[in-house]
Design a protein around this motif. Structure first.
Motif, PDB file in Angstrom:
ATOM      1  N   MET A   1      -4.121   5.950   3.330  1.00 17.20           N
ATOM      2  CA  MET A   1      -2.714   5.806   2.982  1.00 17.20           C
ATOM      3  C   MET A   1      -2.325   6.839   1.920  1.00 17.20           C
ATOM      4  SD  MET A   1       0.038   3.968   3.702  1.00 17.20           S
ATOM      5  CE  MET A   1      -0.499   2.374   4.346  1.00 17.20           C
ATOM      6  N   ILE A   2      -3.232   7.128   1.001  1.00 19.34           N
ATOM      7  CA  ILE A   2      -2.969   8.107  -0.054  1.00 19.34           C
ATOM      8  C   ILE A   2      -3.109   9.530   0.470  1.00 19.34           C
ATOM      9  CG2 ILE A   2      -3.845   9.034  -2.242  1.00 19.34           C
ATOM     10  CD1 ILE A   2      -4.674   6.144  -2.932  1.00 19.34           C
ATOM     11  N   THR A   3      -4.154   9.797   1.236  1.00 19.02           N
ATOM     12  CA  THR A   3      -4.455  11.167   1.663  1.00 19.02           C
ATOM     13  C   THR A   3      -3.695  11.586   2.920  1.00 19.02           C
ATOM     14  OG1 THR A   3      -6.359  10.398   2.964  1.00 19.02           O
ATOM     15  CG2 THR A   3      -6.765  11.034   0.658  1.00 19.02           C
TER      16      THR A   3
ATOM     17  N   PHE B   1       0.805  -1.212   0.000  1.00 18.63           N
ATOM     18  CA  PHE B   1       0.000   0.000   0.000  1.00 18.63           C
ATOM     19  C   PHE B   1       0.848   1.275   0.000  1.00 18.63           C
ATOM     20  CE2 PHE B   1      -4.417  -1.515   1.635  1.00 18.63           C
ATOM     21  CZ  PHE B   1      -4.460  -2.435   0.612  1.00 18.63           C
ATOM     22  N   PRO B   2       1.985   1.330   0.712  1.00 19.32           N
ATOM     23  CA  PRO B   2       2.820   2.539   0.614  1.00 19.32           C
ATOM     24  C   PRO B   2       3.251   2.828  -0.822  1.00 19.32           C
ATOM     25  CG  PRO B   2       3.472   1.263   2.524  1.00 19.32           C
ATOM     26  CD  PRO B   2       2.495   0.413   1.764  1.00 19.32           C
ATOM     27  N   GLN B   3       3.560   1.775  -1.581  1.00 22.78           N
ATOM     28  CA  GLN B   3       3.917   1.970  -2.985  1.00 22.78           C
ATOM     29  C   GLN B   3       2.746   2.558  -3.762  1.00 22.78           C
ATOM     30  OE1 GLN B   3       3.236  -0.879  -6.079  1.00 22.78           O
ATOM     31  NE2 GLN B   3       5.439  -1.218  -6.256  1.00 22.78           N
ATOM     32  N   ALA B   4       1.555   1.990  -3.565  1.00 18.73           N
ATOM     33  CA  ALA B   4       0.363   2.495  -4.255  1.00 18.73           C
ATOM     34  C   ALA B   4       0.099   3.950  -3.891  1.00 18.73           C
ATOM     35  CB  ALA B   4      -0.843   1.626  -3.913  1.00 18.73           C
ATOM     36  N   ALA B   5       0.278   4.282  -2.610  1.00 23.19           N
ATOM     37  CA  ALA B   5       0.047   5.654  -2.166  1.00 23.19           C
ATOM     38  C   ALA B   5       1.059   6.604  -2.791  1.00 23.19           C
ATOM     39  CB  ALA B   5       0.126   5.722  -0.644  1.00 23.19           C
ATOM     40  N   TYR B   6       2.306   6.176  -2.877  1.00 20.68           N
ATOM     41  CA  TYR B   6       3.358   7.004  -3.481  1.00 20.68           C
ATOM     42  C   TYR B   6       3.042   7.271  -4.948  1.00 20.68           C
ATOM     43  CZ  TYR B   6       7.893   8.126  -5.575  1.00 20.68           C
ATOM     44  OH  TYR B   6       8.910   8.698  -6.306  1.00 20.68           O
ATOM     45  N   ILE B   7       2.709   6.225  -5.687  1.00 22.03           N
ATOM     46  CA  ILE B   7       2.442   6.382  -7.123  1.00 22.03           C
ATOM     47  C   ILE B   7       1.186   7.214  -7.352  1.00 22.03           C
ATOM     48  CG2 ILE B   7       1.808   5.144  -9.228  1.00 22.03           C
ATOM     49  CD1 ILE B   7       3.587   2.825  -8.210  1.00 22.03           C
ATOM     50  N   CYS B   8       0.099   6.830  -6.690  1.00 25.75           N
ATOM     51  CA  CYS B   8      -1.171   7.520  -6.938  1.00 25.75           C
ATOM     52  C   CYS B   8      -1.139   8.959  -6.435  1.00 25.75           C
ATOM     53  CB  CYS B   8      -2.309   6.752  -6.274  1.00 25.75           C
ATOM     54  SG  CYS B   8      -2.633   5.127  -7.008  1.00 25.75           S
TER      55      CYS B   8
ATOM     56  N   LEU C   1      24.681   7.140  -6.454  1.00 25.62           N
ATOM     57  CA  LEU C   1      24.308   8.528  -6.222  1.00 25.62           C
ATOM     58  C   LEU C   1      23.030   8.598  -5.416  1.00 25.62           C
ATOM     59  CD1 LEU C   1      22.245  10.272  -8.880  1.00 25.62           C
ATOM     60  CD2 LEU C   1      23.153   8.031  -9.477  1.00 25.62           C
ATOM     61  N   ALA C   2      22.825   9.747  -4.793  1.00 23.74           N
ATOM     62  CA  ALA C   2      21.575  10.065  -4.102  1.00 23.74           C
ATOM     63  C   ALA C   2      21.102  11.415  -4.600  1.00 23.74           C
ATOM     64  CB  ALA C   2      21.778  10.090  -2.592  1.00 23.74           C
ATOM     65  N   TRP C   3      19.803  11.555  -4.787  1.00 21.17           N
ATOM     66  CA  TRP C   3      19.240  12.836  -5.185  1.00 21.17           C
ATOM     67  C   TRP C   3      17.797  12.895  -4.738  1.00 21.17           C
ATOM     68  CZ3 TRP C   3      16.279  14.098 -10.035  1.00 21.17           C
ATOM     69  CH2 TRP C   3      15.622  12.977 -10.558  1.00 21.17           C
ATOM     70  N   PHE C   4      17.189  14.076  -4.842  1.00 19.38           N
ATOM     71  CA  PHE C   4      15.766  14.212  -4.537  1.00 19.38           C
ATOM     72  C   PHE C   4      15.012  14.235  -5.850  1.00 19.38           C
ATOM     73  CE2 PHE C   4      17.758  15.813  -0.682  1.00 19.38           C
ATOM     74  CZ  PHE C   4      17.088  15.038   0.257  1.00 19.38           C
ATOM     75  N   ASN C   5      14.110  13.270  -6.031  1.00 17.15           N
ATOM     76  CA  ASN C   5      13.464  13.067  -7.321  1.00 17.15           C
ATOM     77  C   ASN C   5      12.349  14.069  -7.569  1.00 17.15           C
ATOM     78  OD1 ASN C   5      11.219  12.135  -5.892  1.00 17.15           O
ATOM     79  ND2 ASN C   5      11.613   9.988  -6.303  1.00 17.15           N
ATOM     80  N   SER C   6      11.620  13.869  -8.650  1.00 19.63           N
ATOM     81  CA  SER C   6      10.583  14.824  -9.052  1.00 19.63           C
ATOM     82  C   SER C   6       9.449  14.927  -8.042  1.00 19.63           C
ATOM     83  CB  SER C   6      10.011  14.428 -10.420  1.00 19.63           C
ATOM     84  OG  SER C   6      11.009  14.445 -11.406  1.00 19.63           O
ATOM     85  N   ALA C   7       9.259  13.884  -7.223  1.00 21.19           N
ATOM     86  CA  ALA C   7       8.243  13.923  -6.174  1.00 21.19           C
ATOM     87  C   ALA C   7       8.779  14.516  -4.878  1.00 21.19           C
ATOM     88  CB  ALA C   7       7.712  12.511  -5.910  1.00 21.19           C
TER      89      ALA C   7
ATOM     90  N   ASN D   1       1.301  11.039  -5.954  1.00 24.83           N
ATOM     91  CA  ASN D   1       2.158  11.952  -6.707  1.00 24.83           C
ATOM     92  C   ASN D   1       1.657  12.171  -8.128  1.00 24.83           C
ATOM     93  OD1 ASN D   1       4.477  12.838  -4.989  1.00 24.83           O
ATOM     94  ND2 ASN D   1       4.624  10.632  -4.681  1.00 24.83           N
ATOM     95  N   ALA D   2       0.884  11.232  -8.670  1.00 25.11           N
ATOM     96  CA  ALA D   2       0.267  11.451  -9.982  1.00 25.11           C
ATOM     97  C   ALA D   2      -0.969  12.336  -9.859  1.00 25.11           C
ATOM     98  CB  ALA D   2      -0.100  10.117 -10.623  1.00 25.11           C
ATOM     99  N   PHE D   3      -1.798  12.094  -8.840  1.00 25.63           N
ATOM    100  CA  PHE D   3      -3.075  12.802  -8.727  1.00 25.63           C
ATOM    101  C   PHE D   3      -2.896  14.314  -8.657  1.00 25.63           C
ATOM    102  CE2 PHE D   3      -5.393   9.038  -6.460  1.00 25.63           C
ATOM    103  CZ  PHE D   3      -5.234   8.278  -7.596  1.00 25.63           C
ATOM    104  N   ARG D   4      -1.829  14.767  -8.025  1.00 27.82           N
ATOM    105  CA  ARG D   4      -1.698  16.213  -7.809  1.00 27.82           C
ATOM    106  C   ARG D   4      -1.506  16.998  -9.104  1.00 27.82           C
ATOM    107  NH1 ARG D   4       4.206  17.192  -5.011  1.00 27.82           N
ATOM    108  NH2 ARG D   4       5.448  15.791  -6.324  1.00 27.82           N
ATOM    109  N   TYR D   5      -1.241  16.316 -10.201  1.00 24.93           N
ATOM    110  CA  TYR D   5      -1.074  16.991 -11.486  1.00 24.93           C
ATOM    111  C   TYR D   5      -2.380  17.058 -12.297  1.00 24.93           C
ATOM    112  CZ  TYR D   5       3.916  16.972 -10.630  1.00 24.93           C
ATOM    113  OH  TYR D   5       5.164  17.184 -10.073  1.00 24.93           O
ATOM    114  N   PHE D   6      -3.452  16.482 -11.760  1.00 27.16           N
ATOM    115  CA  PHE D   6      -4.731  16.508 -12.456  1.00 27.16           C
ATOM    116  C   PHE D   6      -5.567  17.699 -11.969  1.00 27.16           C
ATOM    117  CE2 PHE D   6      -3.382  12.288 -13.452  1.00 27.16           C
ATOM    118  CZ  PHE D   6      -3.991  11.992 -14.669  1.00 27.16           C
ATOM    119  N   PRO D   7      -6.479  18.193 -12.817  1.00 31.99           N
ATOM    120  CA  PRO D   7      -7.271  19.363 -12.437  1.00 31.99           C
ATOM    121  C   PRO D   7      -8.338  19.040 -11.398  1.00 31.99           C
ATOM    122  CG  PRO D   7      -7.944  18.538 -14.594  1.00 31.99           C
ATOM    123  CD  PRO D   7      -6.722  17.756 -14.200  1.00 31.99           C
TER     124      PRO D   7
END
Length: 273
Positions: free
Chosen positions: A99-101, A45-52, A220-226, A54-60
């Motif tokens: 988990m998502i919200t 579920f943490p994976q699902a929450a991460y994917i969903c 390497l380590a970096w901070f990704n697009s999310a 971070n995608a949802f916030r780009y929708f209107p």
């Protein structure tokens, strides 16, 4: 034109995803149906929450998100529909919503689903309810959900000179995303030197801007697009080479020494000096 997104654990090797889209479009041909992913894990579920999330916030505003993960783990009596951040989320009542919200939304209703034997029977009910909500413009007139199953995102743990996170997600290139945000890292780092330690003795002590900042096959380590900490090998397979694994709810609950050993490689610790 209304927008509906689909996120599932079904995969795309059979007809089910296409059939679900057909159910919605038969009810509202003007609906724009967008795929987020159909490769979610049933037990992560943490994976699902991460994917969903971070995608949802780009929708209107007004977008409806339909998520199907581990639907029939227990008998299904209803689905949930929640309004959150001016969007709508429909999913099973299995803890995935919170988990998502990361909180319990104020507006949650339920779609009765007792007696549905197959996934497509359930999704037909969902399609009917979601299109009704779209045409009404909101949740007014629906049945309030009452108590729901609540699960919440994994959070890092802290000490004075360290922060420990869990592996949230491993992408197709086997880059590894940790549940430590850039803000959490910076707030705890306070300008100090640091060492990112994984698999006992592997260390990264620099934050890079992107993958091109290091030589071929270098860590390497970096901070990704999310905005999350990510560790990787440039043009290499970080997770596979170092035996790193994503969080698995069933593994965490199983106990035993084997589970303990695997759990170790699901965590990454940052030490500050």
């Amino acid at each position: 034109m209304p927008i509906l997104t689909l996120s599932t654990d079904i995969g795309q090797r059979d007809f089910l995803v296409g059939a679900i889209k057909g159910q919605f479009l038969s009810l509202d041909p003007a609906l724009q149906v967008c795929d987020i992913t159909h490769q979610l894990s049933q037990t992560n579920f943490p994976q699902a929450a991460y994917i969903c999330g971070n995608a949802f916030r780009y929708f209107p505003a007004g977008t409806h998100h339909f998520i199907l993960v581990n639907v029939f783990e227990t008998p299904v009596t209803h689905l949930l529909v929640a309004k959150f951040n001016d969007q709508f989320i429909t999913c099973p009542d299995n803890g995935l919503l919170t988990m998502i919200t990361a909180e319990k939304p104020h507006e949650i209703v339920r779609i009765p689903a007792g007696g549905q034997r197959t996934l497509l029977e359930l999704t037909q009910l969902a399609a009917t309810a979601i299109t009704r909500i779209i045409h009404r413009g909101g949740l007014a007139g629906e049945v309030a959900a009452g108590e729901i199953v609540e699960k919440y995102p994994l959070r890092p743990t802290y000490g004075p000179d360290w922060i420990e996170g869990q592996i949230l997600f491993i992408d197709n290139f086997e880059n590894v995303v940790i549940n430590i945000t850039q803000k959490e890292f910076n707030d705890h780092c306070k300008g100090r030197r640091f060492k990112i330690v994984f698999k006992r003795n592997e260390v990264i002590d620099t934050i890079s801007d992107n993958y091109a900042a290091v030589p071929e096959t270098e860590k390497l380590a970096w901070f990704n697009s999310a905005g999350y900490l990510e560790i990787a090998l440039r043009n290499g397979n970080m997770a596979g080479l170092f035996g790193l694994q994503g969080f698995n709810e069933q593994m965490q609950q199983s106990g035993g020494s084997q589970s303990h050993n695997k759990w170790f490689y699901q965590t990454v610790r940052v030490f500050f000096e």
